[in-house]
Design a protein around this motif. Structure first.
Motif, short mmCIF file in Angstrom:
data_model
loop_
_atom_site.label_atom_id
_atom_site.label_comp_id
_atom_site.label_asym_id
_atom_site.label_seq_id
_atom_site.Cartn_x
_atom_site.Cartn_y
_atom_site.Cartn_z
N TYR A 81 -16.02 -18.42 6.90
CA TYR A 81 -15.38 -18.19 5.61
C TYR A 81 -15.25 -16.70 5.30
N CYS A 82 -16.23 -15.91 5.75
CA CYS A 82 -16.16 -14.47 5.54
C CYS A 82 -14.93 -13.88 6.23
N PHE A 83 -14.70 -14.26 7.48
CA PHE A 83 -13.53 -13.76 8.19
C PHE A 83 -12.24 -14.33 7.64
N ASP A 84 -12.29 -15.58 7.14
CA ASP A 84 -11.11 -16.13 6.48
C ASP A 84 -10.75 -15.31 5.24
N GLY A 85 -11.77 -14.98 4.45
CA GLY A 85 -11.54 -14.16 3.26
C GLY A 85 -11.07 -12.77 3.62
N LEU A 86 -11.64 -12.21 4.66
CA LEU A 86 -11.24 -10.88 5.13
C LEU A 86 -9.78 -10.87 5.53
N ASP A 87 -9.36 -11.89 6.27
CA ASP A 87 -7.97 -11.96 6.71
C ASP A 87 -7.01 -12.16 5.54
N GLY A 88 -7.39 -13.05 4.61
CA GLY A 88 -6.51 -13.30 3.48
C GLY A 88 -6.39 -12.10 2.55
N ALA A 89 -7.50 -11.37 2.37
CA ALA A 89 -7.51 -10.26 1.42
C ALA A 89 -6.93 -8.99 1.99
N ILE A 90 -7.07 -8.77 3.29
CA ILE A 90 -6.60 -7.50 3.87
C ILE A 90 -5.10 -7.35 3.71
N LEU A 91 -4.39 -8.48 3.64
CA LEU A 91 -2.94 -8.43 3.48
C LEU A 91 -2.55 -7.76 2.17
N ALA A 92 -3.37 -7.98 1.13
CA ALA A 92 -3.07 -7.35 -0.16
C ALA A 92 -3.10 -5.83 -0.06
N PHE A 93 -3.96 -5.30 0.80
CA PHE A 93 -4.09 -3.85 0.95
C PHE A 93 -3.10 -3.29 1.97
N VAL A 94 -2.64 -4.16 2.86
CA VAL A 94 -1.64 -3.76 3.85
C VAL A 94 -0.24 -3.74 3.25
N MET A 95 0.00 -4.59 2.26
CA MET A 95 1.35 -4.76 1.72
C MET A 95 1.99 -3.46 1.21
N PRO A 96 1.29 -2.59 0.48
CA PRO A 96 1.95 -1.34 0.06
C PRO A 96 2.42 -0.48 1.24
N SER A 97 1.64 -0.44 2.34
CA SER A 97 2.04 0.32 3.52
C SER A 97 3.26 -0.31 4.18
N LEU A 98 3.28 -1.65 4.27
CA LEU A 98 4.40 -2.34 4.90
C LEU A 98 5.67 -2.21 4.06
N GLN A 99 5.49 -2.23 2.75
CA GLN A 99 6.65 -2.06 1.87
C GLN A 99 7.32 -0.71 2.11
N LYS A 100 6.51 0.30 2.26
CA LYS A 100 7.04 1.64 2.52
C LYS A 100 7.59 1.76 3.95
N LEU A 101 6.87 1.20 4.93
CA LEU A 101 7.26 1.31 6.33
C LEU A 101 8.59 0.65 6.61
N TRP A 102 8.79 -0.55 6.07
CA TRP A 102 10.00 -1.32 6.37
C TRP A 102 10.96 -1.41 5.17
N ALA A 103 10.74 -0.60 4.14
CA ALA A 103 11.62 -0.53 2.96
C ALA A 103 11.89 -1.93 2.40
N LEU A 104 10.84 -2.65 2.07
CA LEU A 104 10.96 -4.03 1.62
C LEU A 104 11.15 -4.08 0.10
N SER A 105 11.98 -5.01 -0.34
CA SER A 105 12.09 -5.29 -1.77
C SER A 105 10.89 -6.12 -2.20
N THR A 106 10.70 -6.27 -3.52
CA THR A 106 9.57 -7.07 -3.99
C THR A 106 9.71 -8.53 -3.56
N THR A 107 10.94 -9.02 -3.49
CA THR A 107 11.16 -10.40 -3.03
C THR A 107 10.78 -10.55 -1.56
N GLN A 108 11.20 -9.58 -0.71
CA GLN A 108 10.81 -9.61 0.70
C GLN A 108 9.30 -9.47 0.86
N LEU A 109 8.70 -8.64 0.02
CA LEU A 109 7.26 -8.47 0.07
C LEU A 109 6.55 -9.78 -0.32
N GLY A 110 7.11 -10.48 -1.29
CA GLY A 110 6.56 -11.77 -1.66
C GLY A 110 6.66 -12.78 -0.53
#
Length: 447
Positions: free
Chosen positions: A27-56
């Motif tokens: 469960y710890c690794f499950d939580g780690l995997d699910g939560a890390i995406l929230a912190f990765v999303m701002p970088s990916l939004q900038k890297l691939w120029a994603l709209s908020t809909t694409q980010l969703g």
């Protein structure tokens, strides 16, 4: 003495602590995997120029995998056993998470997250029913609640990784994803010695195998084993997948299933509407990336006492009362977020919402496996988790569309409303499971 009676008579021992640790690390690794995406999303939004809909859409990809993994894992675990499904699920998650760190486009990233999510969803759906079948009614509620509490360590770990690695490096998000996947290999190695569930073996006609496993557990806990006639296992004819699902059409199972599904959808929608967008929403509110991630660590850290306080309340108050109390408090906390007008009120309301939302999960993971019979327990848990993931799929997409139009008040006002629906569901239709064996709970539920 039946297999179930022998399990009920076991004292809490080193064996159960080992189960708690090896299941909890999953469960710890499950939580780690699910939560890390929230912190990765701002970088990916900038890297691939994603709209908020694409980010969703990107945020929902893992939850689509969760849905498929949870649904299939439960059915397969009731048919072929809990242990093999749990091991394969963890391997799928490890491979998908590792591969996602090396994606060069958001489309390939989505595919990897779906694959990793399938493993995570299967793992999350199977651990609670598997481990609850080893535990006596005397401490099952606190055990399963504490087991779910390991999610919180994963979320806090993700917040720390996000804070340390992502703001200062363009490639920091890749390093963070690699670090979430590699330790799983060690956990797979540790889990190789875990036994199959004796309750599942008995239900499937493998009495001798169940007896052999229980003798080893009883020897380790200092309990004398009764004499059992030596006879070969005679596995019962397994129902087809369609027959397995059609059993949920009975009036009793239909009522239980609809109540549990309503609860899971409400909790999972609200949880991921909050946590999957938290850093991004704080940045949109005017916080710097570092400040946003710092707030997120504090909010995520509130999960830990939330889980373990609810684990205690699972026994002290009962699972139903714990769920109703923590859901009601989460509604008030979400309204506090909706009305927040300063950094301090955002932080306090966010920490309270984190505390009570995760306490609710400690109740949900303890409660759901208890109310269904052994031969359908994993299927029911998998279906509930899968249906709940519909809320997780919809939440990031809906928040991506809603936030530009309604802002903070709209996002957290909606969260409060959905949580309120879940509160009514458990209060009006949920059975009590306190101080009842797994076999008694289903038998005592009215037709």
């Amino acid at each position: 003495m039946s297999i179930a009676d022998r399990l009920e008579n076991l004292p809490f021992s080193r064996f159960h602590y080992q189960l708690l640790l090896l299941g909890g690390l999953g469960y710890c690794f499950d939580g780690l995997d699910g939560a890390i995406l929230a912190f990765v999303m701002p970088s990916l939004q900038k890297l691939w120029a994603l709209s908020t809909t694409q980010l969703g859409l990107l945020g929902s990809a893992a939850f689509l995998g969760y849905f498929m993994g949870a649904l299939s894992a439960g059915i397969l675990a009731d048919r072929y056993g809990r242990r093999p499904v749990m091991m394969w699920a963890l391997a799928f998650y490890c491979i998908g998470s590792f591969a996602s760190a090396f994606c060069s486009s958001w489309h390939s990233f989505i595919l990897c997250r779906v694959f990793a999510g399938a493993g995570t969803g299967a793992e999350s759906a199977i651990i609670a029913p598997y481990l609850s079948e080893f535990v006596s009614k005397r401490y099952r509620g606190v055990f399963t609640g504490a087991l779910a509490g390991f999610f919180s360590f994963g979320f806090v770990g993700a917040a720390v990784l996000g804070y340390l690695l992502i703001p200062g490096s363009v490639e920091g998000w890749r390093v963070a994803l690699v670090l979430t996947s590699c330790p799983v290999v060690m956990l797979l190695w540790w889990r190789r010695a875990l036994p199959e569930s004796p309750r599942w073996l008995e239900k499937n006609g493998q009495i001798q195998s169940a007896h052999t496993i229980l003798c080893k557990i009883e020897k380790a806990t200092g309990v004398s084993s009764p004499e059992y006639p030596t006879a070969p296992d005679t596995p019962e004819k397994r129902p087809s997948f369609s027959e397995q699902i059609l059993r949920f059409r009975t009036k009793k199972l239909r009522k239980l299933t609809l109540m549990i599904w309503s609860l899971w959808i409400a909790v999972t929608f609200s949880y991921y509407a909050f946590f999957s967008w938290l850093p991004t929403l704080l940045i949109a509110r005017g916080f710097t990336v570092a400040h946003s991630f710092g707030f997120s660590i504090a909010i995520f850290a509130a999960q830990i006492p939330g889980y373990f306080s609810a684990a205690y309340c699972n026994e002290a108050l009962g699972r139903k009362a714990t769920l109703a109390t923590y859901l009601s408090a989460a509604v008030i906390s979400a309204l506090g977020m909706a009305l927040s007008d300063s950094s301090a009120t955002i932080l306090v309301s966010g920490m309270l919402l984190s505390f009570f939302m995760n306490g609710t999960y400690a109740g949900v993971y303890a409660y759901t496996p208890e109310v269904f019979p052994t031969d359908l327990r994993a299927t029911a848990m998998g279906m509930a988790s899968a249906v709940g993931r519909i809320g997780a799929i919809v939440a990031p997409l809906l928040i991506g569309v809603l936030y530009p139009r309604a802002g903070f008040p709209g996002v957290f006002g909606l969260t409060a409303f959905v949580l309120l629906l879940g509160t009514f569901s458990i209060i009006l239709f949920g059975p009590s499971t306190t101080n009842r064996s797994l076999e008694e709970i289903f038998d005592e539920y009215p037709q």
